[in-house]
Structure formats: structure tokens, C-alpha cells
Design a protein around this motif. Structure first.
Motif, PDB file in Angstrom:
ATOM      1  N   VAL A 303      28.264  27.340  27.902  1.00  0.00           N
ATOM      2  CA  VAL A 303      28.796  28.629  27.476  1.00  0.00           C
ATOM      3  C   VAL A 303      30.290  28.439  27.202  1.00  0.00           C
ATOM      4  CG1 VAL A 303      29.233  31.025  28.129  1.00  0.00           C
ATOM      5  CG2 VAL A 303      27.085  29.920  28.801  1.00  0.00           C
ATOM      6  N   ARG A 304      30.666  28.631  25.963  1.00  0.00           N
ATOM      7  CA  ARG A 304      32.049  28.319  25.572  1.00  0.00           C
ATOM      8  C   ARG A 304      32.995  29.505  25.707  1.00  0.00           C
ATOM      9  NH1 ARG A 304      30.929  24.020  26.260  1.00  0.00           N
ATOM     10  NH2 ARG A 304      32.602  24.440  27.713  1.00  0.00           N
ATOM     11  N   PHE A 305      32.440  30.717  25.818  1.00  0.00           N
ATOM     12  CA  PHE A 305      33.347  31.856  25.987  1.00  0.00           C
ATOM     13  C   PHE A 305      32.650  33.007  26.685  1.00  0.00           C
ATOM     14  CE2 PHE A 305      31.404  32.683  21.816  1.00  0.00           C
ATOM     15  CZ  PHE A 305      31.053  34.022  21.916  1.00  0.00           C
ATOM     16  N   VAL A 306      33.476  33.814  27.364  1.00  0.00           N
ATOM     17  CA  VAL A 306      33.071  35.103  27.909  1.00  0.00           C
ATOM     18  C   VAL A 306      34.093  36.111  27.411  1.00  0.00           C
ATOM     19  CG1 VAL A 306      32.849  36.518  29.974  1.00  0.00           C
ATOM     20  CG2 VAL A 306      31.889  34.209  29.944  1.00  0.00           C
ATOM     21  N   PHE A 307      33.610  37.152  26.749  1.00  0.00           N
ATOM     22  CA  PHE A 307      34.488  38.160  26.157  1.00  0.00           C
ATOM     23  C   PHE A 307      34.180  39.506  26.804  1.00  0.00           C
ATOM     24  CE2 PHE A 307      35.923  41.333  23.199  1.00  0.00           C
ATOM     25  CZ  PHE A 307      36.983  40.771  22.492  1.00  0.00           C
ATOM     26  N   HIS A 308      35.175  40.123  27.413  1.00  0.00           N
ATOM     27  CA  HIS A 308      35.017  41.454  27.997  1.00  0.00           C
ATOM     28  C   HIS A 308      35.517  42.486  26.994  1.00  0.00           C
ATOM     29  CE1 HIS A 308      34.590  39.350  31.911  1.00  0.00           C
ATOM     30  NE2 HIS A 308      33.899  40.426  32.236  1.00  0.00           N
ATOM     31  N   ALA A 309      34.578  43.233  26.410  1.00  0.00           N
ATOM     32  CA  ALA A 309      34.965  44.294  25.488  1.00  0.00           C
ATOM     33  C   ALA A 309      35.482  45.520  26.234  1.00  0.00           C
ATOM     34  CB  ALA A 309      33.781  44.687  24.606  1.00  0.00           C
ATOM     35  N   ASP A 310      35.196  45.588  27.538  1.00  0.00           N
ATOM     36  CA  ASP A 310      35.666  46.673  28.402  1.00  0.00           C
ATOM     37  C   ASP A 310      36.150  46.090  29.715  1.00  0.00           C
ATOM     38  OD1 ASP A 310      34.784  48.972  26.696  1.00  0.00           O
ATOM     39  OD2 ASP A 310      32.803  48.131  27.108  1.00  0.00           O
ATOM     40  N   LEU A 311      36.972  46.863  30.398  1.00  0.00           N
ATOM     41  CA  LEU A 311      37.539  46.422  31.670  1.00  0.00           C
ATOM     42  C   LEU A 311      36.449  46.291  32.733  1.00  0.00           C
ATOM     43  CD1 LEU A 311      40.388  45.986  33.071  1.00  0.00           C
ATOM     44  CD2 LEU A 311      40.151  48.346  33.861  1.00  0.00           C
ATOM     45  N   PRO A 312      36.358  45.156  33.425  1.00  0.00           N
ATOM     46  CA  PRO A 312      35.407  45.037  34.535  1.00  0.00           C
ATOM     47  C   PRO A 312      35.797  45.971  35.679  1.00  0.00           C
ATOM     48  CG  PRO A 312      36.246  42.881  33.841  1.00  0.00           C
ATOM     49  CD  PRO A 312      37.109  43.923  33.203  1.00  0.00           C
ATOM     50  N   GLY A 313      34.970  46.011  36.718  1.00  0.00           N
ATOM     51  CA  GLY A 313      35.210  46.947  37.802  1.00  0.00           C
ATOM     52  C   GLY A 313      36.179  46.455  38.855  1.00  0.00           C
ATOM     53  N   SER A 314      36.370  45.128  38.953  1.00  0.00           N
ATOM     54  CA  SER A 314      37.227  44.573  39.997  1.00  0.00           C
ATOM     55  C   SER A 314      37.560  43.135  39.638  1.00  0.00           C
ATOM     56  CB  SER A 314      36.506  44.607  41.351  1.00  0.00           C
ATOM     57  OG  SER A 314      35.375  43.745  41.337  1.00  0.00           O
ATOM     58  N   VAL A 315      38.505  42.565  40.381  1.00  0.00           N
ATOM     59  CA  VAL A 315      38.837  41.153  40.190  1.00  0.00           C
ATOM     60  C   VAL A 315      37.619  40.292  40.508  1.00  0.00           C
ATOM     61  CG1 VAL A 315      40.316  39.251  40.936  1.00  0.00           C
ATOM     62  CG2 VAL A 315      41.276  41.548  40.695  1.00  0.00           C
ATOM     63  N   GLU A 316      36.882  40.664  41.563  1.00  0.00           N
ATOM     64  CA  GLU A 316      35.704  39.880  41.944  1.00  0.00           C
ATOM     65  C   GLU A 316      34.667  39.867  40.829  1.00  0.00           C
ATOM     66  OE1 GLU A 316      37.342  41.418  45.895  1.00  0.00           O
ATOM     67  OE2 GLU A 316      37.087  42.192  43.869  1.00  0.00           O
ATOM     68  N   ALA A 317      34.391  41.035  40.249  1.00  0.00           N
ATOM     69  CA  ALA A 317      33.418  41.108  39.159  1.00  0.00           C
ATOM     70  C   ALA A 317      33.887  40.294  37.961  1.00  0.00           C
ATOM     71  CB  ALA A 317      33.196  42.558  38.758  1.00  0.00           C
ATOM     72  N   TYR A 318      35.159  40.410  37.637  1.00  0.00           N
ATOM     73  CA  TYR A 318      35.726  39.654  36.516  1.00  0.00           C
ATOM     74  C   TYR A 318      35.603  38.159  36.766  1.00  0.00           C
ATOM     75  CZ  TYR A 318      39.425  37.572  33.624  1.00  0.00           C
ATOM     76  OH  TYR A 318      40.138  36.779  32.763  1.00  0.00           O
ATOM     77  N   TYR A 319      35.970  37.731  37.962  1.00  0.00           N
ATOM     78  CA  TYR A 319      35.925  36.305  38.271  1.00  0.00           C
ATOM     79  C   TYR A 319      34.501  35.774  38.187  1.00  0.00           C
ATOM     80  CZ  TYR A 319      36.183  31.949  40.881  1.00  0.00           C
ATOM     81  OH  TYR A 319      36.061  30.641  41.226  1.00  0.00           O
ATOM     82  N   GLN A 320      33.561  36.532  38.716  1.00  0.00           N
ATOM     83  CA  GLN A 320      32.170  36.082  38.673  1.00  0.00           C
ATOM     84  C   GLN A 320      31.664  35.992  37.235  1.00  0.00           C
ATOM     85  OE1 GLN A 320      29.003  38.666  40.290  1.00  0.00           O
ATOM     86  NE2 GLN A 320      28.339  36.878  41.447  1.00  0.00           N
ATOM     87  N   GLU A 321      32.038  36.937  36.410  1.00  0.00           N
ATOM     88  CA  GLU A 321      31.550  36.964  35.038  1.00  0.00           C
ATOM     89  C   GLU A 321      32.167  35.865  34.185  1.00  0.00           C
ATOM     90  OE1 GLU A 321      32.270  41.092  34.217  1.00  0.00           O
ATOM     91  OE2 GLU A 321      30.741  41.679  35.673  1.00  0.00           O
ATOM     92  N   ILE A 322      33.468  35.604  34.334  1.00  0.00           N
ATOM     93  CA  ILE A 322      34.061  34.529  33.541  1.00  0.00           C
ATOM     94  C   ILE A 322      33.590  33.165  34.044  1.00  0.00           C
ATOM     95  CG2 ILE A 322      36.094  35.912  32.994  1.00  0.00           C
ATOM     96  CD1 ILE A 322      37.692  34.119  34.944  1.00  0.00           C
ATOM     97  N   GLY A 323      33.126  33.107  35.296  1.00  0.00           N
ATOM     98  CA  GLY A 323      32.655  31.852  35.858  1.00  0.00           C
ATOM     99  C   GLY A 323      31.391  31.332  35.203  1.00  0.00           C
TER     100      GLY A 323
END
Length: 612
Positions: A303-323
Motif C-alpha cells: 500500500v503506497r498511500f493512505v489519504f484522509h479526505a476527512d479528519l480522523p477521530g483521534s491521534v490513535e485512529a490516525y496512526y492506526q490508519e496510516i500504519g
């Protein structure tokens, strides 16, 4: 726990023979040893680092049954399928199975034929299931995605908190709690709720240095997304959207652009979700557009990219998703858009949750931390890792390091904005406040008499985007508060009133995408020069940036603290050969001349000599 011989020796044999790995990854052996010795373990490892093996291997070394608690049916099904392919007797009981299938799974476990039995907490924590398990030789409980205990809340998944009963109902049976995303507060919360504080914690580093981090102000999100995806043509990626409707519309939009884009959300049928997931997992160049329903347990290396079109709910959620990006260690990108509407919606979600005031307060704090990350003045990765208790120098692989933004004193502009909010009654949104500041006599402005306010037109020399950016940062800094009841009105916080009264200062980041005032006649715009650089000049600029980054890392400072991009560009144009000439470069003062003239001149002279 019944084992024969050295447990870790047996664990290594299982690792090699069952899973095909020659050695443990960092942290795995210690967590496995604790569980095999009958001790509880809380394991926090980055996504893709092999958390599952920390309980799967003890399950296979030990005799008896391991019960695995998993939050999502799709996740447990994927793990069971993977284990079975590895020759492991694993099964699951869940609502997606028909009754006969669940009965067969239970009989296999009761007969000792199954080594790992997966189920959701709602299924496990029924009195009937707990009584039935008490009659079996259960040797381990494993709670996957354990951060849900702390973050999903009793109103959403009450059985997750109910898991704390396991240690009393099954004394002597070790419990493994595993997650990729838990800050210190969350870890302590899990430790207290699940283990009564008696647990060994194994926390690995959170850094994923191969993932480039970028946060961009949301303006025209469709255009921003299209531009980003076009840059990754033919690559696999994930686009996260907040709603099912937006997920569907975004996938259709990308498909119209010729991208192999597929939607994925909980409103789709199980068969359709599985079909799209399989395409994503097996074919190259597929983009999944998803809600957070997609991703847990997904182990796709390229997986070469993760793009958030909207703000995630928390730093933890963001970190898990970009991981989910770059698990193969090759370069990957995590790109997020966010704006004022994102902040308002996230605040509203928290307030609408059926939860107590303490939980809401904590969730607002988690959102505050994410906004702080979005508005990071220096290295973004350092800000992210600091949240998880790690400290690093500038990473050189985020937008703040690669394209440092200037920090400006915006105290005067902030007071203008705060005054406009105050004098208009603290109930209008950003667009209306900006119209006041810029002196726009809209119908709404005239209807409310706001064209007669003393602040009307005081900020007309600034563009709308500039004011929008500044107001967003005032909100993120806690000086303005958004009405989260649904209308997005702005109100002033206590800290904002302090600033309005003349106490303190406000510095803001000049967004790279914000339209700057046009230069006056005769002025040059050298910060825009890279587009017009010759090949030799571009090569020199790349060398100067590399040196800047090296010097910044040595000092533990952001790259822009050494020199801004515009200073490096000026060096490229001037090509100084002596200290005297270097002193003439824009942005080089006496102290920087003393510290940096020698190394930068060496790079410049070498490049010019090579160019002949």
C-alpha cells in the motif's frame, strides 16, 4: 501452563515451522515468554510488526484452548483463514455464521480439536458462554485491538469493559491484550480495567520512518484528492472518508477518472465487501475508498498511500490508519486534509455520544491532540511520536521538514478576528466573520448591520484563504470555540479573551497553499524559483537541502531553523564562493555565517567545480 522443554525454544520452533520466520521481531520474544510463564501481558506494537504472533505462538506451544476476542467479524474471519492456511486448527463463532456452523465450531473447541477460538466480546461475555468455557481447559485469553476497551466506551461496546471480569472468572489463566495504538493514558486505562494494574507492558517504538507525513488545509477536496491520486498512478492506496455516502461518491469520482477505485463500508453486503477486499489484496493498483470499517487486520505490504479526505477521530485512529501503508518498508505517503467543518463535526460526534462527562472530556482532549498534530510548527513526525511518549529529532520525511512553513506573528490579525467575532455576537461562522474583516457588504452583513461595526474592513488586504487559515489555527489553538450544535458559529474562549485584552501573543503557520499578496512592481519572488531552475541548479538545491537536513538532525532542530527554503534558493542563484559572498545571501546573519558558511560553501564549490 503445560509445556515440555524450554518454552521459548518451542516457540522458536513454532515460529519457524508454522509461520516460516527464522527469528522473532523486536518485542515478540519477551511478550511470548511472559504469557508462557503464566503472566498477563499488554503488548503495544506498530501496525504490521507481528502482534498476532505474540498470542498465536503461545496458543500453539501450550496445551488447551486459546480464546481470542476480536472486535470485527471480518477481522476474525481473516485471521482464522490465515491460521488455517498455516495448518493451525482455528475457528470462530459469530453472528455471520449460521447456527449449524457455530455449533460445529463449538463442538470442535469442546472436543479439543481447536487451538484458537475467535469470538466478539458480546458473544464471549454471556453467562452461558462463560459457564461453558469454564468446563474447558482454557489456557489463554487474547484480546485483540485492546484499545477498544478504553476508547470505544461503555455506551458503544459495553462488553469490552465487561472483559475485566475474565481475570476473576478464570484465575491463573493469562490474558494477552494487544494493540497498535495506545498512548500512555490509554495503556494505563487498559492496565487498570483489564488487569487491575497487574500486567507486564511491552511497548515498541511507534516510528514508521518510511511513511511521508503531510497535512493540507481542506479547500477543494475533490481537486486535492484527484491531484494526489494522479501522482500515484498505478499504485495501491486507501482513501478514508467519514460517511458511507461520501465513500460511494468518491469511489465513483475516481473511477470516472480512470482509477481502479472500489468502495468499502459497513452498509454494503458481506459478499460485496469481501469481493472488494479480495480485489484490493490480490491485484495491483487498486484504490479502496473506505470508512474506518476497512483496515483492521489488512496485511497488504505494498500500500503506497493512505489519504484522509476527512479528519480522523483521534491521534490513535490516525496512526492506526496510516500504519496500513508501506508495510514493505518502501516509501509510502500519508496525506490528510482538514478544515473547520471537520473540527465541528468531530466535536459534535463527541457531544452526541451516549457517554458520561468524563469520557467526553477525555475524547475532546484526544481531538485537541490531533489538532495540535495538524498545526505542528516543526517536524510533524516528532509531534506524532511525542504523543506516544517517544522523542526524535527532525525526521526529514514530513511536509514540515521538507517544506518548512514560516511562523509569523499574527497577534494583531488574531485580535482583529477575535474582535469581529465578539462585536458580531459570537454566533456567526467563519465565512461571515471573514466577510466582516474584508469589508464585504453581503446581504447578510447589511441585514445584521455588521457593515457599521468598527472592525468592518480592517482586514481587507488579506485574502479569504489567508483569513480562513488564521481562524482555523485560532480554533486549533483554543482561542476560538466552534458551536458544535450544528451551525458552526464561533465563540471566544477564556484564552481568546486574554489575547483580546492584550495579554500574550499569537503565532501562526503560513499555509503553503494560501494565496499570498502579489509582489509589487520590481519585486522578485525567488521562493517560486524552483520551477524555473536549470538542471544544474536543481541538483545544487538538492545537495543544499540534504546538507541542511544533516545539520538539523545533528542539532535536533527542524530544518527551517538552519535555513528556510528561500535562503537555499537564494544561494543557488547567487552561488557564493567566499564567506563575504555568503554573508550577502538572504537569511544569513552573523551567527549563521559563523556556523554554516564553511559546510555550505564546501557543497557549493564542489558542485560548481564538478559542473566545470
Amino acid at each position: 501452563m503445560a509445556t515440555t522443554g524450554d518454552p521459548l525454544h518451542q516457540a522458536r520452533r513454532v515460529l519457524r515451522e508454522v509461520f516460516g520466520f527464522e527469528d522473532f521481531r523486536p518485542g515478540q520474544a519477551a511478550a511470548i515468554a511472559a504469557l508462557l510463564a503464566g503472566r498477563h501481558a499488554l503488548t503495544v506494537m506498530p501496525t504490521g510488526s507481528g502482534k498476532s504472533l505474540c498470542f498465536q505462538i503461545p496458543a500453539l506451544v501450550s496445551e488447551g484452548l486459546t480464546v481470542v476476542v476480536s472486535p470485527l467479524i471480518a477481522l476474525m474471519q481473516d485471521q482464522v483463514a490465515a491460521l488455517r492456511l498455516a495448518g493451525v486448527a482455528a475457528d470462530c463463532i459469530n453472528s455471520a455464521n449460521d447456527r449449524n456452523r457455530n455449533v460445529a465450531a463449538w463442538r470442535g473447541a469442546a472436543a479439543g480439536e481447536t487451538r484458537l477460538l475467535y469470538m466478539a466480546p458480546e458473544r464471549l461475555m454471556t453467562e452461558r458462554m462463560l459457564a461453558a468455557l469454564a468446563r474447558l481447559p482454557v489456557t489463554l485469553f487474547a484480546i485483540d485491538e485492546a484499545h477498544c476497551i478504553s476508547q470505544w466506551g461503555p455506551a458503544f461496546r459495553p462488553e469490552y469493559e465487561d472483559l475485566c471480569r475474565l481475570r476473576d472468572l478464570f484465575p491463573g489463566v493469562p490474558i494477552a491484550a494487544l494493540t497498535a495504538t495506545a498512548d500512555a493514558v490509554t495503556r494505563d486505562d487498559i492496565a487498570q480495567k483489564l488487569f487491575g494494574g497487574q500486567v507486564e507492558q511491552f511497548v515498541l517504538g511507534f516510528d514508521r520512518p518510511n511513511i511521508r507525513l503531510t497535512v493540507e488545509m481542506k479547500r477543494e477536496w475533490k481537486r486535492q484528492l484527484r491531484r494526489f491520486v494522479a501522482r500515484h498512478e498505478g499504485q495501491s492506496g486507501i482513501v478514508y472518508c467519514l460517511s458511507r455516502r461520501k465513500t460511494e461518491e468518491t469511489a465513483a469520482m475516481l473511477a470516472d477518472d480512470g482509477v481502479r477505485a472500489l468502495p468499502y463500508h459497513a452498509g454494503m453486503s458481506k459478499e460485496e465487501r469481501e469481493a472488494h477486499q479480495n480485489v484490493f489484496m490480490t491485484e495491483a493498483g487498486v484504490v479502496i475508498v473506505a470508512t474506518i470499517a476497512f483496515g483492521m487486520g489488512i496485511d497488504k505490504a505494498d500500500v503506497r498511500f493512505v489519504f484522509h479526505a476527512d479528519l480522523p477521530g483521534s491521534v490513535e485512529a490516525y496512526y492506526q490508519e496510516i500504519g496500513r501503508a508501506g508495510r514493505d518498508g518502501a516509501p509510502a505517503e500519508a496525506h490528510m486534509l482538514y478544515g473547520l467543518d471537520d473540527i465541528r463535526m468531530r466535536r459534535q460526534f463527541i457531544e452526541n455520544e451516549d457517554a458520561g462527562s468524563e469520557r467526553k472530556r477525555r475524547e475532546h482532549k484526544r481531538l485537541d491532540a490531533l489538532l495540535g498534530y495538524c498545526e505542528a510548527p516543526s517536524c510533524r513526525r516528532a509531534t506524532l511520536l511525542d504523543y506516544f511518549g517517544e522523542s526524535i529529532g527532525p525526521c526529514g520525511n514530513c511536509d514540515c521538514c521538507l517544506h518548512p512553513a514560516e511562523r509569523r506573528d499574527g497577534t494583531e490579525e488574531a485580535r482583529m478576528a477575535l474582535s469581529a467575532v465578539y462585536r458580531s455576537g459570537q454566533r456567526f461562522g467563519a465565512a461571515h466573520v471573514i466577510d466582516i474583516l474584508r469589508g464585504s457588504e453581503t446581504e447578510k452583513i447589511v441585514r445584521f448591520g455588521h457593515h457599521r461595526l468598527p472592525v468592518f474592513g480592517v482586514g481587507r488586504e488579506r485574502g479569504k484563504n489567508d483569513w480562513r487559515s488564521l481562524i482555523r489555527q485560532l480554533v486549533a489553538a483554543g482561542l476560538l470555540r466552534l458551536d458544535i450544535a450544528g451551525y458552526g458559529g464561533l465563540a471566544i474562549t477564556d484564552a481568546g479573551f486574554d489575547l483580546l485584552r492584550g495579554e500574550g501573543t499569537f503565532h501562526y503557520r503560513a499555509d503553503s497553499a494560501v494565496a499570498r499578496p502579489s509582489p509589487s512592481a520590481g519585486e522578485t519572488r525567488r521562493e517560486e524559483a524552483p520551477d524555473a531552475l536549470t538542471a544544474d541548479q536543481a541538483g545544487l538545491l538538492a545537495r543544499l537541502k540534504a546538507l541542511r537536513l544533516e545539520l538539523a538532525k545533528e542539532r535536533g532542530v527542524p530544518a527551517y531553523v538552519v535555513f528556510h527554503d528561500r535562503t537555499l534558493i537564494d544561494m543557488v542563484h547567487r552561488q557564493p564562493r567566499t564567506r563575504e559572498e555568503f554573508a550577502e545571501v538572504d537569511g544569513v546573519g552573523d551567527a549563521k555565517l559563523e556556523r554554516f558558511a564553511e559546510p555550505f560553501l564546501a557543497v557549493i564549490n564542489t558542485a560548481l567545480s564538478e559542473a566545470g
